[in-house]
Design a protein around this motif. Structure first.
Motif, PDB file in Angstrom:
ATOM      1  N   ALA A  25       7.364  -0.807  28.278  1.00 34.76           N
ATOM      2  CA  ALA A  25       7.589   0.587  27.874  1.00 34.76           C
ATOM      3  C   ALA A  25       9.063   0.856  27.570  1.00 34.76           C
ATOM      4  O   ALA A  25       9.382   1.617  26.655  1.00 34.76           O
ATOM      5  CB  ALA A  25       7.095   1.535  28.958  1.00 34.76           C
ATOM      6  N   THR A  26       9.953   0.229  28.309  1.00 32.17           N
ATOM      7  CA  THR A  26      11.387   0.408  28.074  1.00 32.17           C
ATOM      8  C   THR A  26      11.777  -0.205  26.734  1.00 32.17           C
ATOM      9  O   THR A  26      12.485   0.419  25.939  1.00 32.17           O
ATOM     10  CB  THR A  26      12.198  -0.227  29.215  1.00 32.17           C
ATOM     11  N   PHE A  27      11.322  -1.403  26.476  1.00 28.49           N
ATOM     12  CA  PHE A  27      11.642  -2.067  25.209  1.00 28.49           C
ATOM     13  C   PHE A  27      10.998  -1.319  24.049  1.00 28.49           C
ATOM     14  O   PHE A  27      11.613  -1.124  23.001  1.00 28.49           O
ATOM     15  CB  PHE A  27      11.196  -3.533  25.256  1.00 28.49           C
ATOM     16  N   CYS A  28       9.778  -0.851  24.228  1.00 30.10           N
ATOM     17  CA  CYS A  28       9.086  -0.093  23.178  1.00 30.10           C
ATOM     18  C   CYS A  28       9.838   1.186  22.834  1.00 30.10           C
ATOM     19  O   CYS A  28       9.919   1.561  21.657  1.00 30.10           O
ATOM     20  CB  CYS A  28       7.656   0.234  23.607  1.00 30.10           C
ATOM     21  N   ALA A  29      10.388   1.845  23.829  1.00 28.74           N
ATOM     22  CA  ALA A  29      11.154   3.067  23.574  1.00 28.74           C
ATOM     23  C   ALA A  29      12.374   2.770  22.710  1.00 28.74           C
ATOM     24  O   ALA A  29      12.704   3.532  21.801  1.00 28.74           O
ATOM     25  CB  ALA A  29      11.571   3.713  24.887  1.00 28.74           C
ATOM     26  N   LEU A  30      13.016   1.652  22.959  1.00 32.51           N
ATOM     27  CA  LEU A  30      14.184   1.278  22.165  1.00 32.51           C
ATOM     28  C   LEU A  30      13.777   0.877  20.746  1.00 32.51           C
ATOM     29  O   LEU A  30      14.482   1.186  19.785  1.00 32.51           O
ATOM     30  CB  LEU A  30      14.953   0.159  22.858  1.00 32.51           C
ATOM     31  N   ILE A  31      12.649   0.208  20.621  1.00 31.16           N
ATOM     32  CA  ILE A  31      12.134  -0.149  19.292  1.00 31.16           C
ATOM     33  C   ILE A  31      11.807   1.125  18.511  1.00 31.16           C
ATOM     34  O   ILE A  31      12.100   1.231  17.319  1.00 31.16           O
ATOM     35  CB  ILE A  31      10.898  -1.060  19.407  1.00 31.16           C
ATOM     36  N   ALA A  32      11.219   2.101  19.189  1.00 32.62           N
ATOM     37  CA  ALA A  32      10.844   3.358  18.535  1.00 32.62           C
ATOM     38  C   ALA A  32      12.064   4.126  18.039  1.00 32.62           C
ATOM     39  O   ALA A  32      12.001   4.776  16.990  1.00 32.62           O
ATOM     40  CB  ALA A  32      10.024   4.223  19.490  1.00 32.62           C
ATOM     41  N   ILE A  33      13.171   4.062  18.766  1.00 31.39           N
ATOM     42  CA  ILE A  33      14.403   4.726  18.332  1.00 31.39           C
ATOM     43  C   ILE A  33      14.785   4.232  16.943  1.00 31.39           C
ATOM     44  O   ILE A  33      15.250   4.995  16.107  1.00 31.39           O
ATOM     45  CB  ILE A  33      15.558   4.481  19.342  1.00 31.39           C
ATOM     46  N   GLN A  34      14.579   2.943  16.713  1.00 36.28           N
ATOM     47  CA  GLN A  34      14.902   2.343  15.426  1.00 36.28           C
ATOM     48  C   GLN A  34      13.883   2.717  14.358  1.00 36.28           C
ATOM     49  O   GLN A  34      14.136   2.580  13.176  1.00 36.28           O
ATOM     50  CB  GLN A  34      14.974   0.828  15.552  1.00 36.28           C
ATOM     51  N   GLY A  35      12.719   3.154  14.789  1.00 32.87           N
ATOM     52  CA  GLY A  35      11.664   3.450  13.839  1.00 32.87           C
ATOM     53  C   GLY A  35      10.712   2.280  13.672  1.00 32.87           C
ATOM     54  O   GLY A  35       9.850   2.278  12.797  1.00 32.87           O
ATOM     55  N   GLY A  36      10.829   1.290  14.551  1.00 31.95           N
ATOM     56  CA  GLY A  36       9.957   0.117  14.490  1.00 31.95           C
ATOM     57  C   GLY A  36       8.744   0.261  15.385  1.00 31.95           C
ATOM     58  O   GLY A  36       8.602   1.237  16.120  1.00 31.95           O
TER      59      GLY A  36
END
Length: 162
Positions: free
Chosen positions: A146-157
């Motif tokens: 979930a932490t890594f996914c949140a960072l990926i989402a910030i990028q729009g990925g």
């Protein structure tokens, strides 16, 4: 400028794990003897210190842009699914300057924890005062998906693990 920082952050995402511990607020419970309480407290402090050190190491290694993608994947929940993203990130020259500092680790259960961290680029904070999670899988503390996914989402990925 902010979009550039977020893209950089997405290149170096990570998650955290948990510490064990629970307590009781019931005043009617019998208090343990002083020596038993001291022994229990010392054992809990050692376990907490051990878990905190393991979680901190998982975060700092995972977010180190110089660590090979396969080694980083082993430190994130669902790492096999994230490996292609980590491999792509390693191709970006900016990723080698990515690091993290861990400010706090707070147990949320026997196999989970909240982690306070700051993501740095070239030693400069790009995402200060973030909160992530860590999970314990087997004997290993890892950055939570979930932490890594949140960072990926910030990028729009996106990722199939998210």
């Amino acid at each position: 400028m902010r979009t550039s920082q977020f893209r950089t952050v997405a290149l170096c995402c990570g998650l955290v794990a948990a510490l064990a511990g629970c307590g009781s607020d019931d005043d009617t419970a019998a208090a343990p003897s002083t020596s038993a309480a001291a022994t229990t407290s010392a054992a809990a402090a050692t376990a907490d210190a051990t878990a905190t050190a393991a979680i901190t190491k998982a975060y700092t290694t995972f977010f180190d842009g110089n660590v090979p993608p396969a080694e980083r994947a082993a430190l994130v929940e669902s790492g096999d699914v994230f490996l292609p993203i980590l491999q792509a990130q390693s191709q970006n020259p900016q990723s080698s300057g990515t690091t993290v500092t861990v400010a706090s680790v707070k147990s949320t259960g026997a196999t989970s924890a909240d982690v306070g961290y700051t993501l740095l680029m070239g030693g400069n904070p790009v995402l200060p005062d973030q909160t992530g999670q860590a999970v314990k899988q087997g004997a290993t503390w890892k950055v939570a998906a979930a932490t890594f996914c949140a960072l990926i989402a910030i990028q729009g990925g996106t990722s199939t693990a998210c």
